[in-house]
Design a protein around this motif. Structure first.
Motif, PDB file in Angstrom:
ATOM      1  N   VAL A  18       9.459 -19.618  17.230  1.00 46.40           N
ATOM      2  CA  VAL A  18       8.240 -18.816  17.298  1.00 46.40           C
ATOM      3  C   VAL A  18       8.242 -18.139  18.646  1.00 46.40           C
ATOM      4  CG1 VAL A  18       6.665 -20.435  18.364  1.00 46.40           C
ATOM      5  CG2 VAL A  18       5.819 -18.900  16.642  1.00 46.40           C
ATOM      6  N   LYS A  19       7.357 -17.209  18.955  1.00 49.63           N
ATOM      7  CA  LYS A  19       7.492 -16.541  20.222  1.00 49.63           C
ATOM      8  C   LYS A  19       6.279 -16.222  21.031  1.00 49.63           C
ATOM      9  CE  LYS A  19      10.880 -16.114  17.986  1.00 49.63           C
ATOM     10  NZ  LYS A  19      11.040 -16.445  16.945  1.00 49.63           N
ATOM     11  N   VAL A  46       2.019 -22.589   0.328  1.00 52.30           N
ATOM     12  CA  VAL A  46       2.204 -21.352   1.091  1.00 52.30           C
ATOM     13  C   VAL A  46       3.048 -21.644   2.321  1.00 52.30           C
ATOM     14  CG1 VAL A  46       1.069 -19.551   2.440  1.00 52.30           C
ATOM     15  CG2 VAL A  46       0.020 -20.348   0.328  1.00 52.30           C
ATOM     16  N   THR A  47       4.070 -20.812   2.543  1.00 54.03           N
ATOM     17  CA  THR A  47       4.859 -20.864   3.772  1.00 54.03           C
ATOM     18  C   THR A  47       4.910 -19.462   4.356  1.00 54.03           C
ATOM     19  OG1 THR A  47       6.230 -22.692   2.980  1.00 54.03           O
ATOM     20  CG2 THR A  47       7.083 -21.405   4.812  1.00 54.03           C
ATOM     21  N   ALA A  48       4.253 -19.270   5.486  1.00 53.94           N
ATOM     22  CA  ALA A  48       4.206 -17.958   6.143  1.00 53.94           C
ATOM     23  C   ALA A  48       5.324 -17.850   7.169  1.00 53.94           C
ATOM     24  CB  ALA A  48       2.851 -17.757   6.819  1.00 53.94           C
ATOM     25  N   ILE A  49       5.777 -16.609   7.409  1.00 55.42           N
ATOM     26  CA  ILE A  49       6.826 -16.350   8.395  1.00 55.42           C
ATOM     27  C   ILE A  49       6.212 -15.637   9.592  1.00 55.42           C
ATOM     28  CG2 ILE A  49       9.053 -15.272   8.835  1.00 55.42           C
ATOM     29  CD1 ILE A  49       9.162 -17.478   6.768  1.00 55.42           C
ATOM     30  N   LEU A  50       6.279 -16.277  10.765  1.00 55.15           N
ATOM     31  CA  LEU A  50       5.789 -15.691  12.005  1.00 55.15           C
ATOM     32  C   LEU A  50       6.966 -15.195  12.836  1.00 55.15           C
ATOM     33  CD1 LEU A  50       3.309 -17.404  11.094  1.00 55.15           C
ATOM     34  CD2 LEU A  50       2.821 -17.769  13.525  1.00 55.15           C
ATOM     35  N   LYS A  51       6.735 -14.110  13.567  1.00 53.53           N
ATOM     36  CA  LYS A  51       7.791 -13.557  14.428  1.00 53.53           C
ATOM     37  C   LYS A  51       7.249 -13.275  15.817  1.00 53.53           C
ATOM     38  CE  LYS A  51      11.221  -9.865  14.808  1.00 53.53           C
ATOM     39  NZ  LYS A  51      11.856  -8.686  14.145  1.00 53.53           N
ATOM     40  N   ASN A  52       8.078 -13.578  16.814  1.00 54.02           N
ATOM     41  CA  ASN A  52       7.734 -13.265  18.197  1.00 54.02           C
ATOM     42  C   ASN A  52       8.312 -11.898  18.549  1.00 54.02           C
ATOM     43  OD1 ASN A  52       7.222 -13.237  20.963  1.00 54.02           O
ATOM     44  ND2 ASN A  52       9.033 -14.416  21.431  1.00 54.02           N
ATOM     45  N   PHE A  53       7.455 -10.951  18.849  1.00 52.27           N
ATOM     46  CA  PHE A  53       7.895  -9.612  19.190  1.00 52.27           C
ATOM     47  C   PHE A  53       8.030  -9.410  20.702  1.00 52.27           C
ATOM     48  CE2 PHE A  53       6.027  -9.218  14.993  1.00 52.27           C
ATOM     49  CZ  PHE A  53       6.954  -8.422  14.330  1.00 52.27           C
ATOM     50  N   GLY A  54       7.807 -10.494  21.484  1.00 52.31           N
ATOM     51  CA  GLY A  54       7.966 -10.390  22.927  1.00 52.31           C
ATOM     52  C   GLY A  54       6.660 -10.023  23.634  1.00 52.31           C
ATOM     53  N   GLN A  92      12.904 -14.009  17.438  1.00 51.53           N
ATOM     54  CA  GLN A  92      13.151 -15.085  16.496  1.00 51.53           C
ATOM     55  C   GLN A  92      11.952 -15.234  15.563  1.00 51.53           C
ATOM     56  OE1 GLN A  92      14.159 -18.242  19.345  1.00 51.53           O
ATOM     57  NE2 GLN A  92      16.116 -18.423  18.273  1.00 51.53           N
ATOM     58  N   GLN A  93      12.149 -15.993  14.482  1.00 50.59           N
ATOM     59  CA  GLN A  93      11.085 -16.222  13.511  1.00 50.59           C
ATOM     60  C   GLN A  93      10.869 -17.719  13.316  1.00 50.59           C
ATOM     61  OE1 GLN A  93      10.903 -12.534  10.475  1.00 50.59           O
ATOM     62  NE2 GLN A  93      12.572 -13.966  10.062  1.00 50.59           N
ATOM     63  N   VAL A  94       9.683 -18.053  12.836  1.00 52.18           N
ATOM     64  CA  VAL A  94       9.367 -19.445  12.513  1.00 52.18           C
ATOM     65  C   VAL A  94       8.627 -19.471  11.191  1.00 52.18           C
ATOM     66  CG1 VAL A  94       7.214 -19.391  13.833  1.00 52.18           C
ATOM     67  CG2 VAL A  94       8.268 -21.581  13.296  1.00 52.18           C
ATOM     68  N   ASP A 127      -0.515  -6.008  20.235  1.00 51.31           N
ATOM     69  CA  ASP A 127      -0.243  -5.113  19.109  1.00 51.31           C
ATOM     70  C   ASP A 127      -0.815  -5.723  17.840  1.00 51.31           C
ATOM     71  OD1 ASP A 127       0.680  -3.406  17.188  1.00 51.31           O
ATOM     72  OD2 ASP A 127       2.811  -3.636  17.660  1.00 51.31           O
ATOM     73  N   PHE A 128      -1.927  -5.141  17.340  1.00 54.64           N
ATOM     74  CA  PHE A 128      -2.594  -5.678  16.158  1.00 54.64           C
ATOM     75  C   PHE A 128      -1.923  -5.252  14.853  1.00 54.64           C
ATOM     76  CE2 PHE A 128      -6.046  -5.260  19.366  1.00 54.64           C
ATOM     77  CZ  PHE A 128      -6.286  -6.615  19.538  1.00 54.64           C
ATOM     78  N   SER A 129      -1.016  -4.273  14.909  1.00 52.24           N
ATOM     79  CA  SER A 129      -0.450  -3.712  13.682  1.00 52.24           C
ATOM     80  C   SER A 129       0.441  -4.693  12.939  1.00 52.24           C
ATOM     81  CB  SER A 129       0.339  -2.436  14.002  1.00 52.24           C
ATOM     82  OG  SER A 129       1.489  -2.728  14.787  1.00 52.24           O
ATOM     83  N   ASN A 130       0.995  -5.688  13.635  1.00 50.59           N
ATOM     84  CA  ASN A 130       1.917  -6.628  12.982  1.00 50.59           C
ATOM     85  C   ASN A 130       1.322  -8.021  12.814  1.00 50.59           C
ATOM     86  OD1 ASN A 130       2.074  -7.822  15.556  1.00 50.59           O
ATOM     87  ND2 ASN A 130       3.867  -6.607  16.110  1.00 50.59           N
ATOM     88  N   ASP A 131       0.006  -8.130  12.992  1.00 54.16           N
ATOM     89  CA  ASP A 131      -0.613  -9.459  13.024  1.00 54.16           C
ATOM     90  C   ASP A 131      -0.726 -10.123  11.659  1.00 54.16           C
ATOM     91  OD1 ASP A 131      -0.874  -9.228  15.703  1.00 54.16           O
ATOM     92  OD2 ASP A 131      -3.044  -9.004  15.746  1.00 54.16           O
ATOM     93  N   GLN A 132      -0.950  -9.346  10.602  1.00 52.46           N
ATOM     94  CA  GLN A 132      -1.358  -9.932   9.320  1.00 52.46           C
ATOM     95  C   GLN A 132      -0.412  -9.580   8.183  1.00 52.46           C
ATOM     96  OE1 GLN A 132      -5.652 -10.305   7.834  1.00 52.46           O
ATOM     97  NE2 GLN A 132      -4.973  -8.488   6.731  1.00 52.46           N
TER      98      GLN A 132
END
Length: 225
Positions: A18-19, A46-54, A92-94, A127-132
């Protein structure tokens, strides 16, 4: 509506990550399709995929705030902790597997099921555009005589070399994902049963997904030797 609590899998975090400050939700491993149909009073995984964009890595002790909504109504959430001693790189993703969700209080209908991030303990999300990310959850009527693809079997479990997939309703696609969310096997062909040779696969937990007639069903299978 019942509150939804969730558990973060330490194994999953170690496998993917996660990031940092800008953390968003990029999609779902389970369900694997944008529209998911479930009988009323059913159980939802449910399994969600989270990503760290830095721009920086998250380290142990930091938290990511996650919110869940069903049909626009709050349905749970909280702070997901990064395990002590872990440093997770940018990009990376979690995967975040939630506890099985009881839909016994949810009326028959169609709902937007959404998982969103709301910043980290390092500060507000830039950056709210990639939150949901969302999928459409269709809750249908229940019949005591109903036979559905959700009743499919995967055995033996744990498996050594072969996983047998048997369903009372024909399915069209079989997909197997490892704990990083990587698809390691797929098969297409309408059938009631299928065998997967897993002799060359690494030991561990996998997600087995079958699809057919606009319906998806998932089970966890373990490969052990």
């Amino acid at each position: 509506m019942k509150k939804i609590t969730f558990l973060i899998s330490l194994f999953a975090v170690l496998a993917i990550g996660v990031k940092a400050q800008d953390v968003g939700v990029t999609g779902f491993l389970v369900p694997a399709t944008p529209t998911y149909t479930l009988p009323a009073n059913g159980q939802l995984e449910v399994t969600a995929i989270l990503k760290n964009f830095g721009p920086a890595a998250l380290t142990g002790g930091a938290t990511v705030t996650v919110a869940v909504t069903i049909g626009g109504e709050p349905a749970g959430g909280g702070d997901l902790p990064i395990p002590t001693g872990m440093t997770v790189a940018v990009d990376q993703q979690v995967q975040i597997p939630f506890q099985t969700i009881d839909l016994s209080t949810l009326p028959v209908g169609s709902y937007d099921f959404c998982v969103a991030t709301a910043g980290t303990s390092l500060g507000a999300d830039p950056d709210f555009s990639n939150d949901q990310s969302c999928f459409t959850l269709i809750v249908g009527p229940t019949s005591v005589n109903e036979v559905s693809m959700d009743q499919f079997s995967a055995y033996p479990n744990p498996a050594n070399d072969i996983v047998n997939v048997v369903s009372p309703v024909a399915f069209e696609t079989v997909r197997l994902f490892d704990m990083t969310g990587r698809e390691v096997y797929s098969y297409t062909g309408k059938t009631l049963s299928h065998q997967i040779n897993v002799a060359s696969f690494q030991t561990g937990m996998y997600f087995l997904v079958i699809e057919g007639n606009n319906t998806t069903s998932t089970k966890k299978v373990s490969i052990a030797r």
